[in-house]
Design a protein around this motif. Structure first.
Motif, PDB file in Angstrom:
ATOM      1  N   GLY A  72       0.817  -1.202   0.000  1.00 25.69           N
ATOM      2  CA  GLY A  72       0.000   0.000   0.000  1.00 25.69           C
ATOM      3  C   GLY A  72       0.851   1.251   0.000  1.00 25.69           C
ATOM      4  N   ARG A 109      -3.704   3.499   1.157  1.00 29.40           N
ATOM      5  CA  ARG A 109      -4.392   2.991  -0.036  1.00 29.40           C
ATOM      6  C   ARG A 109      -3.753   1.653  -0.400  1.00 29.40           C
ATOM      7  NH1 ARG A 109      -3.179   6.631  -4.355  1.00 29.40           N
ATOM      8  NH2 ARG A 109      -1.358   5.340  -4.676  1.00 29.40           N
ATOM      9  N   TYR A 110      -4.610   0.650  -0.650  1.00 23.62           N
ATOM     10  CA  TYR A 110      -4.151  -0.673  -1.059  1.00 23.62           C
ATOM     11  C   TYR A 110      -5.174  -1.241  -2.036  1.00 23.62           C
ATOM     12  CZ  TYR A 110      -7.557  -2.639   2.211  1.00 23.62           C
ATOM     13  OH  TYR A 110      -8.708  -2.968   2.848  1.00 23.62           O
ATOM     14  N   LYS A 118      -9.187   1.979   0.910  1.00 27.71           N
ATOM     15  CA  LYS A 118      -8.485   2.782   1.908  1.00 27.71           C
ATOM     16  C   LYS A 118      -8.704   2.161   3.272  1.00 27.71           C
ATOM     17  CE  LYS A 118      -8.965   7.153  -0.512  1.00 27.71           C
ATOM     18  NZ  LYS A 118      -9.628   8.470  -0.507  1.00 27.71           N
ATOM     19  N   ASP A 157      -0.311  -0.327  -5.941  1.00 30.49           N
ATOM     20  CA  ASP A 157      -1.483  -0.578  -5.104  1.00 30.49           C
ATOM     21  C   ASP A 157      -2.616   0.126  -5.709  1.00 30.49           C
ATOM     22  OD1 ASP A 157      -0.560   1.984  -4.531  1.00 30.49           O
ATOM     23  OD2 ASP A 157       0.368   1.310  -2.695  1.00 30.49           O
TER      24      ASP A 157
END
Length: 157
Positions: A72, A109-110, A118, A157
């Protein structure tokens, strides 16, 4: 000769001996259907094997995807009230009010099922994360700290 013997003779030897000319096209069709059934079994197994082989992902030799780790990027850092209000994954409800007031939080964020997500996670005291930092986040455990991720890991990501 019975039809069963004629079929077995034809399929074993692949030549139409002792078979009437009108029966031969049906025997060829029967043999072709058997080959198709056998090959379709293998075709059905192929995606299964691909999925099994692709399920085990370990990032940088340490962070196992099955254990909840995802690559992320830190988007923002702040207090519990300052960061994003409606993330996909939020650790704030699992913390006591004392922990919430004493902690800083990061919005990370991923990607989850190929969709951007998020997460709001607590930061350890003294950590120096800033927006844009590449990290590994454990989306299954709110008590697990963010881990640094090498930029050359090749993960978007």
């Amino acid at each position: 000769m019975s039809n069963g013997k004629m079929i077995s003779q034809v399929t074993k030897r692949n030549e139409p001996t002792a078979v009437a000319p009108s029966v031969w096209p049906h025997i060829k069709l029967f043999a072709k259907e058997n080959r198709m059934k056998r090959s379709s079994k293998y075709l059905l197994l192929t995606p299964f094997l691909v999925v099994l082989g692709g399920c085990q992902t370990i990032y940088e030799g340490t962070y196992d995807r099955d254990a909840g780790w995802r690559p992320g990027t830190v988007l923002e850092v702040g207090s519990a009230d300052q960061v994003t209000k409606k993330p996909f994954y939020d650790c704030r409800p699992t913390l006591s009010s004392a922990e919430m007031s004493a902690s800083k939080f990061a919005v990370v964020r991923y990607s989850y099922l190929s969709r951007p997500r998020k997460a709001v996670v607590p930061l350890l005291l003294g950590s120096t994360w800033s927006p844009g930092d590449p990290v590994y986040i454990n989306v299954r455990n709110c008590r697990t700290a963010l881990e640094p991720r090498a930029m050359s890991a090749g993960h978007n990501d």
